[in-house]
Design an enzyme around this catalytic site. Structure first.
Site, mmCIF file in Angstrom:
data_model
loop_
_atom_site.group_PDB
_atom_site.id
_atom_site.type_symbol
_atom_site.label_atom_id
_atom_site.label_comp_id
_atom_site.label_asym_id
_atom_site.label_seq_id
_atom_site.Cartn_x
_atom_site.Cartn_y
_atom_site.Cartn_z
ATOM 1 N N SER A 51 0.824 -1.207 0.000
ATOM 2 C CA SER A 51 0.000 0.000 0.000
ATOM 3 C C SER A 51 0.858 1.258 0.000
ATOM 4 O O SER A 51 1.892 1.329 0.662
ATOM 5 C CB SER A 51 -0.947 -0.035 1.206
ATOM 6 O OG SER A 51 -0.706 1.035 2.075
ATOM 7 N N LYS A 52 0.390 2.215 -0.774
ATOM 8 C CA LYS A 52 1.114 3.471 -0.930
ATOM 9 C C LYS A 52 1.261 4.170 0.433
ATOM 10 O O LYS A 52 2.288 4.758 0.743
ATOM 11 C CB LYS A 52 0.293 4.332 -1.888
ATOM 12 C CG LYS A 52 0.870 5.673 -2.205
ATOM 13 C CD LYS A 52 0.035 6.334 -3.292
ATOM 14 C CE LYS A 52 0.404 7.784 -3.457
ATOM 15 N NZ LYS A 52 -0.380 8.458 -4.480
ATOM 16 N N ARG A 53 0.227 4.050 1.229
ATOM 17 C CA ARG A 53 0.209 4.749 2.517
ATOM 18 C C ARG A 53 1.108 4.054 3.544
ATOM 19 O O ARG A 53 1.839 4.702 4.273
ATOM 20 C CB ARG A 53 -1.246 4.792 3.007
ATOM 21 C CG ARG A 53 -1.542 5.828 4.049
ATOM 22 C CD ARG A 53 -3.056 5.991 4.222
ATOM 23 N NE ARG A 53 -3.764 4.721 4.248
ATOM 24 C CZ ARG A 53 -3.882 3.941 5.328
ATOM 25 N NH1 ARG A 53 -3.356 4.312 6.473
ATOM 26 N NH2 ARG A 53 -4.557 2.805 5.261
ATOM 27 N N LYS A 54 1.058 2.725 3.561
ATOM 28 C CA LYS A 54 1.761 2.007 4.632
ATOM 29 C C LYS A 54 3.185 1.579 4.276
ATOM 30 O O LYS A 54 3.988 1.339 5.165
ATOM 31 C CB LYS A 54 0.978 0.733 4.991
ATOM 32 C CG LYS A 54 -0.366 0.983 5.630
ATOM 33 C CD LYS A 54 -0.917 -0.337 6.155
ATOM 34 C CE LYS A 54 -2.411 -0.344 6.147
ATOM 35 N NZ LYS A 54 -2.983 -1.668 6.029
#
Ligand code: GLU
Length: 548
Positions: free
Chosen positions: A294-297
């Site tokens: 994930s881009k966020r994590k």
């Protein structure tokens, strides 16, 4: 309805014909079996590992078959585009060394099948859309966002499929006069495809990775041109991959759901369908279960991450090959020094479910890749990295390149090269002791011996170190010191009865090693000492003898 007249009315500015455009894109003259592939990123400002993963498949398929690998910028979605997004794509791919044969570049377009940026191709898509209108296969639709939302609600209540199709496709029924009136009143509209599909029927597709599949036919009247005349992905994909002669489309599996639209469009246009490879998502283990990166994590999803993390490009590419082809690692074991590109890449060896990304494994791969590089190569990489991310290290290396390269040569080139460096961030820790500025000895690592004796050994050795001796003479000298301190040079003897000795030759070496390198483990001490130079070795031995 006079479709010809409608087409002329909707596209008065389009005077070229589809035939004229086709003539500008002649069939490519390539040898039999040559594959034409493309990388087609959207400038969202975020280039991720998945992009590179797919690009490697494209690149290998094209270049293994003497085909063409090109770069097309898919900038049709202005809402998702970030400023500088195109520049970012071009720069990142350049740094990863993707060898495009044609396409968009930082210096402009390169190749005969352009333009390679979709917004510059607006008139081309409009020409084909005009033709579809003229054939009665496309039409203008004035439905507003609000009306579409209403329709969605109604479909939900009726438990019917969502979307713009069949009886819901109200634009299909407009008369020429109604269309004219709306356009004259300034109402915005899109051009939709009049889908001939029936979802009760199947389309058959054989994906080169996912295998054979049956999908329901598309019955959605998808948008071909948005209200600004710019195409949707669906239409641009079909038009471009046809004109540019793409033989194999490699893209993420999120596109599988809309594949029936694309196949239907290719068929309607009378164009040959390309072959497709839908690549699996990159996954990772998280707390015992698999999930998508994930881009966020997961910072490691962004390609930029690897520049700062100091993982060299060939290591990232090597690791992706391991993820891509299940037999790559075996091949590498058999061909440790071979060029990565001599591996026979095969889509049949690709996993059809998610590839499992593991950063620790990537670092191991990187360690191996770096161990196979020459000292000069490693030096250049480190300097480039350190310039941006470790200015002190950069200054130290640049001050004496020959010294740095000599250090980096230790344990390199043989059958079993040293593997101390996994990322450029490890370099300071590995070679730091060669530089007085970074030398931070840890004398607590000295063997557990009487300090007075340690001091005596250090002073004794300092008085006799001879930097002209070769490796065996160097070791003989250390062995010869043993009896004086109740140590033995004979390890076998020592193991038989450790209590009979104060220590052994390994302990003696460790005492010298900790004094000279500041730590318990180091490359061969004799080589290290020679590189450091006699003065510095003696200075460190004396310094340690005072501090132990
Ligand atoms: N522009 C699309 C994307 O970024 C490319 C898909 C394709 O390769 O066709 O997802």
């Amino acid at each position: 309805m006079d479709y010809q007249a409608l087409a002329a009315y909707l596209f008065p500015h389009i005077t070229t014909t589809p035939e004229e455009i086709e003539a500008r894109y002649p069939a490519r003259t390539l040898k039999e079996g040559a594959k034409v592939t493309r990388m087609a990123p959207s400038p969202t400002g975020f280039m991720h590992l998945g992009n590179l993963y797919g690009a490697l498949v494209d690149e290998r398929l094209a270049h293994q078959s003497d085909g063409v690998f090109y770069l097309r910028i898919e900038d049709t979605d202005q809402k998702r585009e970030v400023p500088g997004g195109v520049q970012t794509i071009l720069e990142v791919f350049k740094r990863f060394g993707l060898p495009f044969d044609e396409g968009a570049t930082l210096e402009g377009d390169n190749g005969q099948y352009g333009p390679y940026r979709q917004r510059q191709r607006a008139a081309i898509y409009q020409t084909f859309a005009k033709e579809l209108v003229a054939r009665g296969l496309a039409y203008p639709d004035f439905t507003t966002e609000e009306e579409l939302a209403e329709m969605h609600k109604l479909q939900e209540e009726r438990k019917e499929n969502f979307g713009y199709y069949g009886a819901y496709a109200v634009g299909r029924n407009l008369t020429f006069e109604e269309i004219q009136a709306k356009i004259e009143a300034g109402q915005p509209y899109v051009i939709r495809f009049r889908s001939p599909g029936d979802p009760a029927k199947k389309v058959y597709h054989t994906d080169l990775v996912k295998g054979k599949m049956e999908l329901p036919e598309n019955d959605q009247d998808v948008v071909l041109l948005k209200s600004d005349g710019i195409p949707t992905y669906h239409f641009a994909h079909v038009v471009d991959d046809h004109l540019m002669g793409t033989t194999h489309v490699v893209r993420g599996e999120e596109w599988l759901a809309t594949l029936p639209i694309h196949l239907q469009l290719f068929d309607t246009m009378g164009w040959k369908r390309p072959k497709y490879i839908h690549t699996a998502q990159l996954m990772k283990m998280d707390g015992g279960s698999k999930r998508k990166l994930s881009k966020r994590k997961d910072p490691e999803l962004a390609l930029d991450y690897y520049f700062e993390a100091g993982v060299p490009v060939p290591a990232v590419l090597e690791y992706l090959m391991i993820l891509l082809n299940s037999n790559f690692e075996e091949w590498r074991l058999a061909n440790p020094m071979a060029d990565r590109n001599s591996f026979p890449f095969n889509t049949k060896k690709m996993s059809s479910s998610g590839a499992l990304f593991d950063i620790d494994k990537l670092h191991d791969v990187s360690r191996n890749v770096i161990s196979r590089m020459s000292a000069d190569e490693v030096y250049d990489y480190i300097v480039t990295w350190a310039k941006d991310f470790d200015p002190e290290l950069f200054a130290a290396l640049e001050a004496d390149p020959a010294y740095a390269k000599a250090i980096l040569s230790i344990g390199r080139g043989g059958k079993k090269p040293r593997k101390d460096i996994g990322t450029w961030k490890d370099v300071r820790g590995y070679i730091g002791f060669f530089y007085d500025d970074f030398f931070t000895p840890d004398y607590s690592k000295m063997p557990d011996k009487d300090p007075a004796q340690i001091r005596a050994i250090l002073e004794d050795y300092a008085a006799q170190y001879d930097d002209t001796e070769d490796a065996s003479a160097w070791f003989e000298r250390i062995k010869a010191m043993c009896p004086k301190y109740g140590y033995t040079a004979n390890m076998k003897e020592y193991k038989q009865d450790p209590t009979a000795f104060a220590g052994n030759v390994a302990d003696l070496s460790t005492i010298l090693r900790v004094a000279v390198t500041g730590r318990e483990n180091s490359p061969e001490l004799e080589v290290v000492m020679k590189l450091l130079g006699k003065d510095r070795v003696i200075k460190r031995l004396i310094e340690a003898s005072k501090l132990v």
